[in-house]
Design a protein around this motif. Sequence first.
Motif, mmCIF file in Angstrom:
data_model
loop_
_atom_site.group_PDB
_atom_site.id
_atom_site.type_symbol
_atom_site.label_atom_id
_atom_site.label_comp_id
_atom_site.label_asym_id
_atom_site.label_seq_id
_atom_site.Cartn_x
_atom_site.Cartn_y
_atom_site.Cartn_z
ATOM 1 N N SER A 81 0.817 -1.218 0.000
ATOM 2 C CA SER A 81 0.000 0.000 0.000
ATOM 3 C C SER A 81 0.844 1.259 0.000
ATOM 4 N N ARG A 82 2.076 1.176 0.498
ATOM 5 C CA ARG A 82 2.943 2.344 0.485
ATOM 6 C C ARG A 82 3.318 2.761 -0.932
ATOM 7 N N PHE A 83 3.280 1.803 -1.864
ATOM 8 C CA PHE A 83 3.692 2.074 -3.240
ATOM 9 C C PHE A 83 2.541 1.851 -4.218
ATOM 10 N N ALA A 84 1.320 2.058 -3.740
ATOM 11 C CA ALA A 84 0.156 1.783 -4.579
ATOM 12 C C ALA A 84 -0.092 2.873 -5.613
ATOM 13 N N ASP A 85 0.348 4.093 -5.348
ATOM 14 C CA ASP A 85 0.122 5.192 -6.288
ATOM 15 C C ASP A 85 0.833 4.896 -7.619
ATOM 16 N N SER A 86 0.184 5.262 -8.716
ATOM 17 C CA SER A 86 0.743 4.970 -10.046
ATOM 18 C C SER A 86 2.087 5.656 -10.277
ATOM 19 N N ALA A 87 2.366 6.722 -9.530
ATOM 20 C CA ALA A 87 3.638 7.422 -9.712
ATOM 21 C C ALA A 87 4.829 6.550 -9.334
ATOM 22 N N TRP A 88 4.600 5.520 -8.527
ATOM 23 C CA TRP A 88 5.697 4.633 -8.156
ATOM 24 C C TRP A 88 6.086 3.693 -9.297
ATOM 25 N N ARG A 89 5.365 3.727 -10.410
ATOM 26 C CA ARG A 89 5.718 2.883 -11.557
ATOM 27 C C ARG A 89 6.715 3.571 -12.491
ATOM 28 N N ALA A 90 6.942 4.864 -12.273
ATOM 29 C CA ALA A 90 7.833 5.625 -13.151
ATOM 30 C C ALA A 90 9.244 5.648 -12.565
ATOM 31 N N TRP A 91 10.218 5.738 -13.472
ATOM 32 C CA TRP A 91 11.613 5.856 -13.044
ATOM 33 C C TRP A 91 11.837 7.259 -12.493
ATOM 34 N N PRO B 66 11.464 4.212 1.189
ATOM 35 C CA PRO B 66 11.522 5.451 0.388
ATOM 36 C C PRO B 66 10.241 6.272 0.472
ATOM 37 N N SER B 67 9.151 5.679 0.914
ATOM 38 C CA SER B 67 7.915 6.451 1.067
ATOM 39 C C SER B 67 7.988 7.431 2.224
ATOM 40 N N ASN B 68 8.988 7.296 3.098
ATOM 41 C CA ASN B 68 9.082 8.149 4.284
ATOM 42 C C ASN B 68 9.880 9.429 4.048
ATOM 43 N N TYR B 69 10.442 9.611 2.847
ATOM 44 C CA TYR B 69 11.327 10.748 2.608
ATOM 45 C C TYR B 69 10.825 11.555 1.410
ATOM 46 N N PRO B 70 10.813 12.863 1.544
ATOM 47 C CA PRO B 70 10.206 13.693 0.488
ATOM 48 C C PRO B 70 10.914 13.582 -0.855
ATOM 49 N N TRP B 71 12.238 13.401 -0.860
ATOM 50 C CA TRP B 71 12.979 13.368 -2.125
ATOM 51 C C TRP B 71 12.905 12.015 -2.830
ATOM 52 N N THR B 72 12.345 11.011 -2.168
ATOM 53 C CA THR B 72 12.187 9.703 -2.826
ATOM 54 C C THR B 72 10.716 9.291 -2.924
ATOM 55 N N ASN B 73 9.797 10.173 -2.588
ATOM 56 C CA ASN B 73 8.370 9.863 -2.619
ATOM 57 C C ASN B 73 7.686 10.734 -3.672
ATOM 58 N N PRO B 74 7.235 10.146 -4.780
ATOM 59 C CA PRO B 74 6.636 10.963 -5.849
ATOM 60 C C PRO B 74 5.314 11.616 -5.434
ATOM 61 N N GLU B 75 4.578 11.009 -4.497
ATOM 62 C CA GLU B 75 3.327 11.622 -4.036
ATOM 63 C C GLU B 75 3.614 12.933 -3.319
ATOM 64 N N VAL B 76 4.653 12.949 -2.506
ATOM 65 C CA VAL B 76 5.017 14.157 -1.773
ATOM 66 C C VAL B 76 5.485 15.237 -2.740
ATOM 67 N N MET B 77 6.306 14.845 -3.694
ATOM 68 C CA MET B 77 6.817 15.823 -4.662
ATOM 69 C C MET B 77 5.689 16.394 -5.517
ATOM 70 N N ARG B 78 4.740 15.547 -5.896
ATOM 71 C CA ARG B 78 3.606 16.010 -6.692
ATOM 72 C C ARG B 78 2.736 16.987 -5.902
#
Length: 583
Positions: free
Chosen positions: A89-99, A146-158
């Motif tokens: 569930s931590r990586f369920a967002d579609s943004a985690w599929r992108a490099w 990586p979901s816990n850090y802003p620079w490695t979490n695409p949801e946070v960056m978005r």
Amino acid sequence: MNTLPQVSANPLAAQAAAPATGGRNALDLYLQSLAARVTGGISPIAMQLAFQDWWQHLAVAPGKRAELASAWWRMLAIPVPQADAGADSRFADSAWRAWPFAAYAQGFKQLEQFWSQATSGVPGVAPHHADVVAFTARQLLDMLSPSNYPWTNPEVMRAAQASGGRSLIDGALNWRKDLCRRLALPGAVVAEPVGASYTPGKEVAVTPGQVVYRNALIELILYAPQGEKVYREPVLLVPSWIMKYYILDLSPHNSLVRYLVQQGHTVLMISWCNPGAEARDMGMEDYLQRGLFAALDQVHALCGGAPVHGVGYCLGGTLLSIGAAAMDSGEHPAHGKLATLTLLAAQTDFSDPGELGLFIDDSELAFLDALMWDQGYLNGDQMSASFQLLHARDLVWSRMMREYLLGERSAPNDLMAWNADSTRLPFRMHSEYLHGLFLHNDLAEGRYLVAGKPVALSDIHTPLFVLGTERDHVSPWRSVYKIHLLCGAPFDFVLASGGHNAGVVSEPGHANRSYRIRPAHRSPNGYSSPDEWLGQSESIEGSWWPHWQQWLLRHSDRQRAAPPVVAPEQVLGRAPGSFVVQR
């Protein structure tokens, strides 16, 4: 009104004769309490022994090390399929599929798999030590996700990009408010915590009733009947004293108390006090005699001697089973008669308590005893921290990501408010509970004493309704199920969806609720294991409450009677009473 036991202001002198410490030296307790303050009651000795057991056995297992070396090489050379990370569930967002975020997630999942293999299956390691090592490794890895850090979490960056950085500012403000609240001195004015808008007697615990009895340990609430006639047998609810009673009387729409009253039952509730250091010498026997038995005596007198439907939740259910075994044995005073016994997510055999058992061994309890001895009690924050640690991924890291990185606050609800309304536990009681029940399993093995005499659950003859919940991390349902091996009384076992709290608060009409029962035509004559029972059961959509209420009726006199009458001088106040608002 009775008063709680008074003790000397000097804890060293007070504890010198207190039997709950098992005769331990006061100086040792004092020094260990200092260490326990730093570690939060966790024994570093127990952790060291567990890891020493693991790595020393790993050191003499070259075959296992070769397997791990091969697994490490494969981890570097062969990527894990995308579906494995996406299932988390931590990586369920579609943004985690992108490099490059897919690489972060995949690498983390590979690391999890490696350490799961490394901490399991090492020959010679004691099972408890293996569980501690594996659990600790999971906690450390969850912290590094990586979901816990802003620079490695695409949801946070978005979110930061979409809000012009406002989400990060809001998250920092949320963090600051929580830190200030935690560091605030007593009496300081700080921002309201989550759930503060739910106050007992106003938004929650609002079912009309009266306090009809009070001693130093309990208030007994009698709820107002609906109608001129009620079922003759009253229902006495015995909640756990680890939290406030109103988990069973939340908002009007999900109150078990209100539901029972609406069905025509006379309902009474035990409300436990919130003890301080002055109650340090109150033990399990006090909770039985001055709690459960005192309440049963009052209910017996109020309701004209009618048999009582006893209902115990969590630790309240454990206490109720102890009381029922003592009463049914004929070796103890009767305290009235029980018509039925309902145990909601309550353990009676503690040989397999789930991950809570990770915190229960001799070394851990020595440190926890020292911490409680120093304070006189275990406070709610210390206890809730242990429960949060069991599900740190959901209760700690996911919440911190949402509140501190995305700047979102969860909308408060009544269950969250109740969960934040913690209580303290007296030193002696909690020490006896952990040592006698959790560590030594005295109740299941016939060593538990009531008034100096051992009690056995096999003496219970009262019909039983036993409820387990599927995702219970406090009372695992397979552990709850073990009462089958201890008690020969007739009973129904029901497995509800949800966890320890939400599975019990399962009002009719709640979406996505279900429960499992085993139909009568599938019931064998002999014992069935938990997995056999599960395979023979069928799932029913909806709340288990109506199913249970119909079970109560099958064990009730269908002839209705007038509700109990309380003399004006016996009324001590309106529900929810005074104990539930103690801080």
